[in-house]
Design a protein around this motif. Structure first.
Motif, PDB file in Angstrom:
ATOM      1  N   THR A   4    -122.537 -56.803 -26.245  1.00 40.32           N
ATOM      2  CA  THR A   4    -122.077 -55.680 -27.059  1.00 40.32           C
ATOM      3  C   THR A   4    -122.921 -54.439 -26.830  1.00 40.32           C
ATOM      4  OG1 THR A   4    -121.336 -57.238 -28.747  1.00 40.32           O
ATOM      5  CG2 THR A   4    -121.509 -54.930 -29.390  1.00 40.32           C
ATOM      6  N   LEU A   5    -124.239 -54.600 -26.834  1.00 35.98           N
ATOM      7  CA  LEU A   5    -125.122 -53.444 -26.688  1.00 35.98           C
ATOM      8  C   LEU A   5    -124.962 -52.795 -25.316  1.00 35.98           C
ATOM      9  CD1 LEU A   5    -127.283 -51.740 -28.027  1.00 35.98           C
ATOM     10  CD2 LEU A   5    -129.000 -53.271 -27.035  1.00 35.98           C
ATOM     11  N   ALA A   6    -124.876 -53.616 -24.264  1.00 32.28           N
ATOM     12  CA  ALA A   6    -124.725 -53.060 -22.916  1.00 32.28           C
ATOM     13  C   ALA A   6    -123.399 -52.326 -22.777  1.00 32.28           C
ATOM     14  CB  ALA A   6    -124.825 -54.179 -21.882  1.00 32.28           C
ATOM     15  N   LEU A   7    -122.325 -52.880 -23.348  1.00 32.55           N
ATOM     16  CA  LEU A   7    -121.023 -52.193 -23.277  1.00 32.55           C
ATOM     17  C   LEU A   7    -121.038 -50.935 -24.130  1.00 32.55           C
ATOM     18  CD1 LEU A   7    -118.146 -51.983 -22.336  1.00 32.55           C
ATOM     19  CD2 LEU A   7    -117.473 -53.621 -24.112  1.00 32.55           C
ATOM     20  N   LEU A  40    -116.318 -50.206 -31.062  1.00 35.83           N
ATOM     21  CA  LEU A  40    -115.362 -50.291 -29.961  1.00 35.83           C
ATOM     22  C   LEU A  40    -115.748 -51.405 -28.998  1.00 35.83           C
ATOM     23  CD1 LEU A  40    -112.917 -49.269 -28.455  1.00 35.83           C
ATOM     24  CD2 LEU A  40    -114.333 -47.480 -27.439  1.00 35.83           C
ATOM     25  N   ALA A  41    -117.049 -51.513 -28.706  1.00 41.11           N
ATOM     26  CA  ALA A  41    -117.505 -52.574 -27.805  1.00 41.11           C
ATOM     27  C   ALA A  41    -117.180 -53.950 -28.370  1.00 41.11           C
ATOM     28  CB  ALA A  41    -119.004 -52.437 -27.568  1.00 41.11           C
ATOM     29  N   SER A  42    -117.377 -54.136 -29.658  1.00 39.36           N
ATOM     30  CA  SER A  42    -117.083 -55.430 -30.280  1.00 39.36           C
ATOM     31  C   SER A  42    -115.616 -55.786 -30.144  1.00 39.36           C
ATOM     32  CB  SER A  42    -117.485 -55.401 -31.762  1.00 39.36           C
ATOM     33  OG  SER A  42    -118.875 -55.189 -31.900  1.00 39.36           O
ATOM     34  N   ASP A  43    -114.741 -54.792 -30.298  1.00 45.59           N
ATOM     35  CA  ASP A  43    -113.301 -55.041 -30.178  1.00 45.59           C
ATOM     36  C   ASP A  43    -112.930 -55.367 -28.734  1.00 45.59           C
ATOM     37  OD1 ASP A  43    -110.611 -54.228 -32.007  1.00 45.59           O
ATOM     38  OD2 ASP A  43    -110.329 -54.248 -29.836  1.00 45.59           O
ATOM     39  N   LEU A  44    -113.486 -54.626 -27.783  1.00 48.40           N
ATOM     40  CA  LEU A  44    -113.145 -54.838 -26.375  1.00 48.40           C
ATOM     41  C   LEU A  44    -113.647 -56.174 -25.853  1.00 48.40           C
ATOM     42  CD1 LEU A  44    -113.883 -51.284 -24.894  1.00 48.40           C
ATOM     43  CD2 LEU A  44    -111.688 -52.234 -25.636  1.00 48.40           C
ATOM     44  N   LEU A  45    -114.635 -56.763 -26.496  1.00 46.68           N
ATOM     45  CA  LEU A  45    -115.187 -58.027 -26.032  1.00 46.68           C
ATOM     46  C   LEU A  45    -114.515 -59.238 -26.669  1.00 46.68           C
ATOM     47  CD1 LEU A  45    -118.993 -57.196 -25.781  1.00 46.68           C
ATOM     48  CD2 LEU A  45    -117.332 -57.454 -23.933  1.00 46.68           C
ATOM     49  N   LYS A  46    -113.405 -59.010 -27.380  1.00 49.61           N
ATOM     50  CA  LYS A  46    -112.632 -60.132 -27.877  1.00 49.61           C
ATOM     51  C   LYS A  46    -111.930 -60.814 -26.700  1.00 49.61           C
ATOM     52  CE  LYS A  46    -111.788 -58.169 -32.465  1.00 49.61           C
ATOM     53  NZ  LYS A  46    -110.788 -57.628 -33.411  1.00 49.61           N
ATOM     54  N   LEU A  95    -121.173 -58.495 -18.226  1.00 51.09           N
ATOM     55  CA  LEU A  95    -121.164 -58.788 -19.657  1.00 51.09           C
ATOM     56  C   LEU A  95    -120.918 -60.276 -19.858  1.00 51.09           C
ATOM     57  CD1 LEU A  95    -118.934 -55.760 -20.700  1.00 51.09           C
ATOM     58  CD2 LEU A  95    -121.422 -55.934 -20.919  1.00 51.09           C
ATOM     59  N   PRO A  96    -121.746 -60.954 -20.626  1.00 52.57           N
ATOM     60  CA  PRO A  96    -121.604 -62.403 -20.790  1.00 52.57           C
ATOM     61  C   PRO A  96    -120.211 -62.826 -21.259  1.00 52.57           C
ATOM     62  CG  PRO A  96    -123.692 -61.646 -21.702  1.00 52.57           C
ATOM     63  CD  PRO A  96    -122.919 -60.427 -21.342  1.00 52.57           C
ATOM     64  N   GLU A  97    -119.645 -62.087 -22.207  1.00 53.93           N
ATOM     65  CA  GLU A  97    -118.324 -62.444 -22.721  1.00 53.93           C
ATOM     66  C   GLU A  97    -117.256 -62.330 -21.625  1.00 53.93           C
ATOM     67  OE1 GLU A  97    -120.680 -60.719 -26.186  1.00 53.93           O
ATOM     68  OE2 GLU A  97    -120.408 -60.345 -24.035  1.00 53.93           O
ATOM     69  N   VAL A  98    -117.370 -61.278 -20.811  1.00 60.04           N
ATOM     70  CA  VAL A  98    -116.407 -61.085 -19.726  1.00 60.04           C
ATOM     71  C   VAL A  98    -116.579 -62.172 -18.664  1.00 60.04           C
ATOM     72  CG1 VAL A  98    -115.646 -59.522 -17.898  1.00 60.04           C
ATOM     73  CG2 VAL A  98    -116.266 -58.608 -20.141  1.00 60.04           C
ATOM     74  N   ALA A  99    -117.829 -62.479 -18.328  1.00 60.37           N
ATOM     75  CA  ALA A  99    -118.097 -63.514 -17.326  1.00 60.37           C
ATOM     76  C   ALA A  99    -117.550 -64.870 -17.780  1.00 60.37           C
ATOM     77  CB  ALA A  99    -119.592 -63.599 -17.057  1.00 60.37           C
ATOM     78  N   THR A 547    -130.970 -46.836 -31.794  1.00 61.73           N
ATOM     79  CA  THR A 547    -129.996 -46.751 -32.880  1.00 61.73           C
ATOM     80  C   THR A 547    -128.869 -47.744 -32.676  1.00 61.73           C
ATOM     81  OG1 THR A 547    -130.529 -44.437 -33.227  1.00 61.73           O
ATOM     82  CG2 THR A 547    -128.439 -45.219 -34.117  1.00 61.73           C
ATOM     83  N   ARG A 548    -128.383 -47.871 -31.440  1.00 55.24           N
ATOM     84  CA  ARG A 548    -127.303 -48.818 -31.185  1.00 55.24           C
ATOM     85  C   ARG A 548    -127.770 -50.256 -31.417  1.00 55.24           C
ATOM     86  NH1 ARG A 548    -125.790 -44.782 -27.571  1.00 55.24           N
ATOM     87  NH2 ARG A 548    -127.137 -45.524 -25.886  1.00 55.24           N
ATOM     88  N   ARG A 549    -129.040 -50.550 -31.067  1.00 53.54           N
ATOM     89  CA  ARG A 549    -129.565 -51.885 -31.345  1.00 53.54           C
ATOM     90  C   ARG A 549    -129.600 -52.146 -32.844  1.00 53.54           C
ATOM     91  NH1 ARG A 549    -132.103 -54.379 -26.977  1.00 53.54           N
ATOM     92  NH2 ARG A 549    -132.368 -53.024 -25.144  1.00 53.54           N
ATOM     93  N   LEU A 550    -129.993 -51.134 -33.596  1.00 54.95           N
ATOM     94  CA  LEU A 550    -130.043 -51.278 -35.050  1.00 54.95           C
ATOM     95  C   LEU A 550    -128.637 -51.423 -35.627  1.00 54.95           C
ATOM     96  CD1 LEU A 550    -132.806 -48.604 -35.820  1.00 54.95           C
ATOM     97  CD2 LEU A 550    -133.050 -51.105 -35.952  1.00 54.95           C
ATOM     98  N   GLU A 551    -127.690 -50.621 -35.126  1.00 53.77           N
ATOM     99  CA  GLU A 551    -126.304 -50.717 -35.610  1.00 53.77           C
ATOM    100  C   GLU A 551    -125.728 -52.095 -35.316  1.00 53.77           C
ATOM    101  OE1 GLU A 551    -124.589 -47.475 -33.542  1.00 53.77           O
ATOM    102  OE2 GLU A 551    -125.093 -45.989 -35.072  1.00 53.77           O
ATOM    103  N   LEU A 552    -126.063 -52.645 -34.140  1.00 48.54           N
ATOM    104  CA  LEU A 552    -125.586 -53.982 -33.811  1.00 48.54           C
ATOM    105  C   LEU A 552    -126.204 -55.014 -34.745  1.00 48.54           C
ATOM    106  CD1 LEU A 552    -123.948 -55.785 -31.943  1.00 48.54           C
ATOM    107  CD2 LEU A 552    -125.912 -55.854 -30.382  1.00 48.54           C
ATOM    108  N   ALA A 553    -127.490 -54.867 -35.064  1.00 50.88           N
ATOM    109  CA  ALA A 553    -128.154 -55.795 -35.991  1.00 50.88           C
ATOM    110  C   ALA A 553    -127.527 -55.719 -37.376  1.00 50.88           C
ATOM    111  CB  ALA A 553    -129.645 -55.484 -36.051  1.00 50.88           C
TER     112      ALA A 553
END
Length: 609
Positions: A4-7, A40-46, A95-99, A547-553
């Motif tokens: 998620t963070l990388a995307l 958006l990243a969370s949705d795209l990684l479904k 991305l692990p989810e994509v792989a 900030t993105r790391r914190l938002e993901l947490a």
């Protein structure tokens, strides 16, 4: 480990146009709830979203998705723009989810993952075929499409519950037009692509579209151009990609299509079917000959204007037809639209091609009369277009039917005498019908006031059907009134567009746009999503990786190790972030049992706890 963070980092770096293209292609499931790159990243990684994005990729792209290291820079950029690669430290990363989704899909397709880097596409996709006679298929397709349109205009077709065209409709059109069922299906597909027929899904009906009248009023060159243009626009993206890649000047479409399942191993069955359908449709329309693209088709596919080239290749409009004593009609070439329309009303098709044959019969003439075509108009039409004059059998048919048809008018009538009134031009015909045993069940009664009027207690439709079965050619009151109206319908507004150089399909598109009107379209939620994500990625404090790391947490409700520096003192806390707002982090320090607030600009590291 989540990607998620990388995307999200990759999404945050995109410009507005790239982000908008990504959102339009991936179409997030719940756009209204997405406000930032993390969302958006969370949705795209479904899993479902990833599977849809992977499906149309070729082997080289799939290999780069698995490992972008060493892949072509342009390909990496393209895949990043599709949301299939992330960013870490300025480099593209998988991305692990994509792989994981890719591995599962390849296993299901029985494709060895290590074989993705190989290119199994056939080397020779060129062919040496004479394509100069492509117009034969083109004119045949145009003629068959026109016959199908006229039939559907009078009798709409049926749709299955799934929205597909019913087999009964194809059979009925085949019987009415003399066209083989397979070719009827191809003609309907061409008409559908060009916007000339419309499927009313709720009513399960297939009807002609508003633009169909303009198309029938256009020349054979314009008709074919509209069908061919619509077909070219519908070329499956996989075929288009392979066509663009090919260096050969004489490309065999069938060879391209044969290699698609191997080069695109995850392509869904519906897309493979679309490839096969396009190959068949291209051959039917004359875009290809024995699989090879014609020069006109190649020019159309790159957007060139080829009207003059088409006109030179196709035969000129025929000056007339040959009416034979056996009432067959030989049509040596395409006719002017007006002559074609009146001949189609008077004679049934037997063979459609560059040179066509039709058949005049008592039934075809009678039906034309019953639809409002007058005997005088029919005679004038044959006199004008027949290069062999009017043979004696046709003369007799026109005269005899002219006396009978129109001489019996059936209409609804509400009185004690009956439900239906039959009016006759001649009293002797009324007397004959009143004693005809085949019509006894109609219980016909004479009028006391006139010897040219009969009444029946049955419905008008029942009476009309019984008269037709007994070979009496009657017309309904509505059809009789049509005799006084112009036989040629008023041309719709789309004709002006055709005369100005637009194709029928473009005119149909203009009509659809007018009907759509103003207001929010189906892309409005996605446009709003793009603005929110783009703004959030560039607003303070939402621009940095911290900030993105914190938002993901916060989203995952997971603790993180936060390192902060102030006045030369460095401290590390294990915190459960609660919010990031106004440049400050609010988090729970569960070990100390307190809530801490830290300025984001003092944070020097955020790591998983």
């Amino acid at each position: 480990m989540s990607g998620t963070l990388a995307l999200a980092s990759a999404l945050a770096e995109m410009d507005r146009d790239t982000l908008a293209a990504l959102v339009r292609s991936r179409r997030p499931h719940a756009p209204a709830g997405i406000t930032d790159p993390i969302g958006l990243a969370s949705d795209l990684l479904k899993t479902e979203s990833i599977a849809r994005a992977l499906a149309p990729l070729d082997r080289a792209s799939l290999a780069a998705v698995r490992d972008p290291t060493g892949a072509d820079a342009a390909l990496v950029s393209e895949l990043s723009g599709m949301g299939l690669l992330g960013r870490d430290g300025g480099s593209a990363v998988s991305l692990p989810e994509v792989a994981a989704a890719l591995s599962d899909a390849l296993d299901a397709a029985h494709v060895v993952i290590d074989s993705l880097s190989s290119d199994p596409f056939p080397g020779d996709i060129s062919s040496d075929v004479d394509t100069s006679a492509w117009f034969t298929s083109a004119l045949t397709a145009v003629g068959q499409a026109a016959e199908c349109l006229r039939t559907l205009r009078d009798r709409p077709g049926k749709l299955n519950r799934s929205g597909s065209i019913a087999v009964a409709t194809v059979k009925q059109l085949a019987e009415s037009t003399g066209v083989e069922p397979d070719e009827v299906s191809l003609a309907l597909a061409a008409l559908m692509r060009a916007g000339l027929v419309t499927a009313l899904i709720d009513d399960h009906l297939l009807i002609t579209a508003a633009a169909s009248s303009a198309w029938l009023h256009s020349s054979h060159v314009e008709r074919w151009l509209s069908l061919a243009h619509a077909a070219g626009c519908s070329m499956p993206s996989t075929l288009r990609t392979e066509w663009n890649r090919a260096d050969e000047a004489e490309i065999d479409l069938r060879a391209l299509a044969a290699g698609v399942p191997t080069r695109y191993p995850l392509l869904p069955a519906t897309d493979l079917t679309a490839v096969d359908d396009f190959v068949r449709g291209a051959e039917y329309l004359g875009l290809t000959v024995e699989g090879r693209f014609t020069e006109v088709a190649d020019a159309l596919l790159v957007g060139e204007v080829v009207t003059s080239e088409i006109a030179r290749a196709m035969p000129e409009t025929a000056t007339g037809v040959y009416v034979q004593p056996d009432l067959s009609v030989v049509v040596p070439g395409p006719l002017p639209p007006k002559d074609e329309a009146v001949l189609a009303a008077l004679a049934r098709p037997e063979h459609i091609g560059v040179a066509s044959t039709r058949r005049i019969s008592e039934a075809s003439i009678a039906e034309a009369y019953e639809r409002g075509l007058s005997p005088a108009t029919a005679r004038e039409a044959f006199t004008r277009i027949s290069l062999t004059g009017i043979p004696q059998p046709l003369e007799y048919l026109l005269d005899s039917l002219g006396e009978r048809v129109g001489g019996i008018v059936v209409g609804e009538y509400a009185s004690d005498e009956g439900r239906t009134r039959l009016s006759f031009a001649r009293a002797d015909v009324a007397a004959t019908i009143s004693v005809d045993r085949a019509l006894q069940h109609l219980q016909l009664q004479r009028s006391r006031a006139s010897d040219t009027v009969l009444y029946s207690r049955l419905s008008a439709d029942h009476v009309l059907a019984a008269l037709a079965d007994a070979r009496y050619h009657a017309s309904s009151q509505v059809a009789a009134l049509r005799d006084a109206e112009p036989a040629e319908p008023a041309e719709p507004a789309e004709v002006g567009a055709l005369q100005a150089g637009a194709t029928a399909s473009e005119a149909a598109g203009a009509t659809a746009s007018r009907r759509a009107g103003a207001g929010d379209g189906p892309t409005a939620p996605f446009d709003a999503l793009v603005e929110r994500v783009f703004t959030a990625a560039r607003s303070e404090p939402g621009t940095g990786d911290f900030t993105r790391r914190l938002e993901l947490a916060i989203r995952d409700r997971s603790p993180v190790r936060v390192t902060a520096e102030a006045r030369g003192e460095v401290r590390t806390f294990t915190l459960l972030p609660v919010s990031v707002n106004a440049g400050r982090l609010r988090a729970a320090d569960q070990a100390a049992g307190v809530e801490r607030t830290l300025p984001v600009n003092m944070i020097t590291a955020v790591e998983p706890a």
